[in-house]
Design a protein around this motif. Structure first.
Motif, short mmCIF file in Angstrom:
data_model
loop_
_atom_site.label_atom_id
_atom_site.label_comp_id
_atom_site.label_asym_id
_atom_site.label_seq_id
_atom_site.Cartn_x
_atom_site.Cartn_y
_atom_site.Cartn_z
N CYS A 112 -4.92 44.85 33.71
CA CYS A 112 -6.29 45.01 33.10
C CYS A 112 -7.12 45.69 34.42
N ALA A 113 -7.92 46.31 34.10
CA ALA A 113 -8.95 46.84 35.16
C ALA A 113 -10.01 46.24 34.91
N ILE A 114 -10.90 46.32 36.13
CA ILE A 114 -12.14 45.60 36.16
C ILE A 114 -13.16 46.54 36.46
N SER A 115 -14.42 46.72 35.80
CA SER A 115 -15.37 47.55 36.41
C SER A 115 -16.32 47.12 37.40
N PRO A 116 -17.09 48.00 38.03
CA PRO A 116 -18.01 47.44 39.10
C PRO A 116 -19.09 46.50 38.20
N PRO A 117 -19.85 45.79 39.13
CA PRO A 117 -20.68 44.81 38.46
C PRO A 117 -22.07 45.68 38.07
N SER A 118 -22.48 45.13 36.85
CA SER A 118 -23.65 45.59 36.69
C SER A 118 -24.70 44.55 36.76
N ILE A 119 -25.91 44.47 37.36
CA ILE A 119 -26.96 43.56 37.49
C ILE A 119 -28.15 43.52 36.64
N SER A 120 -28.64 42.31 36.18
CA SER A 120 -29.77 42.36 35.32
C SER A 120 -30.51 41.13 35.73
N THR A 121 -31.88 41.32 35.60
CA THR A 121 -32.69 40.17 35.90
C THR A 121 -33.52 39.75 34.50
N HIS A 122 -33.62 38.25 34.25
CA HIS A 122 -34.16 37.75 32.95
C HIS A 122 -35.28 37.03 33.44
N ASP A 123 -36.26 37.03 32.57
CA ASP A 123 -37.41 36.23 32.76
C ASP A 123 -37.24 34.60 31.92
N SER A 124 -36.16 34.67 31.09
CA SER A 124 -35.83 33.37 30.43
C SER A 124 -34.28 33.08 30.50
N PRO A 125 -33.90 31.95 30.34
CA PRO A 125 -32.51 31.83 30.31
C PRO A 125 -31.65 32.68 29.42
N ILE A 126 -30.52 33.04 29.97
CA ILE A 126 -29.62 34.12 28.79
C ILE A 126 -28.85 33.31 28.23
N HIS A 127 -28.72 33.54 26.82
CA HIS A 127 -27.96 32.82 25.86
C HIS A 127 -26.73 33.58 25.73
N LEU A 128 -25.59 32.88 26.05
CA LEU A 128 -24.14 33.40 25.88
C LEU A 128 -23.46 32.22 25.06
N GLU A 129 -24.01 31.34 24.41
CA GLU A 129 -23.56 30.29 23.65
C GLU A 129 -22.87 30.94 22.32
N ALA A 130 -23.67 31.92 21.77
CA ALA A 130 -22.83 32.69 20.63
C ALA A 130 -21.79 33.59 20.79
N GLN A 131 -21.42 34.02 21.99
CA GLN A 131 -20.30 34.62 22.18
C GLN A 131 -18.78 33.88 22.45
N GLU A 132 -17.93 34.65 21.98
CA GLU A 132 -16.64 33.74 22.23
C GLU A 132 -16.45 33.76 23.67
N GLY A 133 -15.39 32.85 23.79
CA GLY A 133 -15.15 32.61 25.41
C GLY A 133 -15.36 31.21 25.83
N PHE A 134 -15.59 30.96 27.30
CA PHE A 134 -16.14 29.81 27.69
C PHE A 134 -17.03 29.93 28.69
N ARG A 135 -17.88 28.71 29.01
CA ARG A 135 -18.74 28.97 29.89
C ARG A 135 -18.60 27.60 31.10
N ARG A 136 -18.57 27.95 32.29
CA ARG A 136 -18.50 26.92 33.42
C ARG A 136 -19.92 27.00 34.36
N PHE A 137 -20.16 25.69 34.64
CA PHE A 137 -21.14 25.68 35.77
C PHE A 137 -20.56 25.25 37.14
N TYR A 138 -21.15 25.73 38.13
CA TYR A 138 -20.57 25.07 39.35
C TYR A 138 -21.68 24.97 40.33
N SER A 139 -21.34 24.01 41.53
CA SER A 139 -22.64 23.48 42.23
C SER A 139 -21.90 23.73 43.64
#
Length: 151
Positions: A112-139
């Motif tokens: 598979c190929a990967i695209s260059p990154p697209s960068i965005s800013t958000h004033d409120s938390p982005i909500h990705l929970e409704a999307q398929e896939g998985f989410r991880r947090f790192y510290s």
């Protein structure tokens, strides 16, 4: 159940490994999965698209302060609030993590190929929970950021 869900535990382990390797090699810092989920706002996000054998995306999201710390670690110079290099640092971090994750796939999936990154800013938390896939947090050093993989 989607085919990728059978591989989810393996793909999560590969993501954890890719994140830790990127931090150790590129930022000279230790980073580990966080057992907490936090709302990150305002935030800067970077998105990498996968196409080909695998269709999906990798979204990395972090607060502006974490983005500035990341920029300082990558560039070796202080970053001030509003520094555009903070967004670029999040984009580069997402690029390295997505590439590291891809490099750990089996030969049949690595086409598979990967695209260059697209960068965005958000004033409120982005909500990705409704999307398929998985989410991880790192510290790292008390700073938390998230990665969402969507397929």
């Amino acid at each position: 159940m989607a085919a990728w869900q059978n591989k989810q535990p393996e793909w999560i382990a590969r993501l954890d490994s890719a994140v830790c390797e990127v931090f150790e090699m590129m930022l000279a810092r230790n980073c580990s999965p966080a057992e907490i989920a936090v709302a990150i706002a305002p935030c800067i996000s970077a998105r990498i698209l996968f196409s080909g054998v695998i269709h999906g995306e990798c979204v990395l999201f972090a607060s502006e302060s974490v983005a500035r710390v990341t920029a300082e670690a990558l560039l070796g110079i202080p970053s001030e609030p509003g520094d555009p290099m903070a967004g670029d640092a999040i984009g580069e971090l997402c690029n390295m993590i997505a590439g590291g994750w891809k490099s750990k796939l089996g030969s049949d999936e690595a086409g598979c190929a990967i695209s260059p990154p697209s960068i965005s800013t958000h004033d409120s938390p982005i909500h990705l929970e409704a999307q398929e896939g998985f989410r991880r947090f790192y510290s790292f050093e008390g700073h938390v950021f998230g990665v969402h993989m969507n397929f």
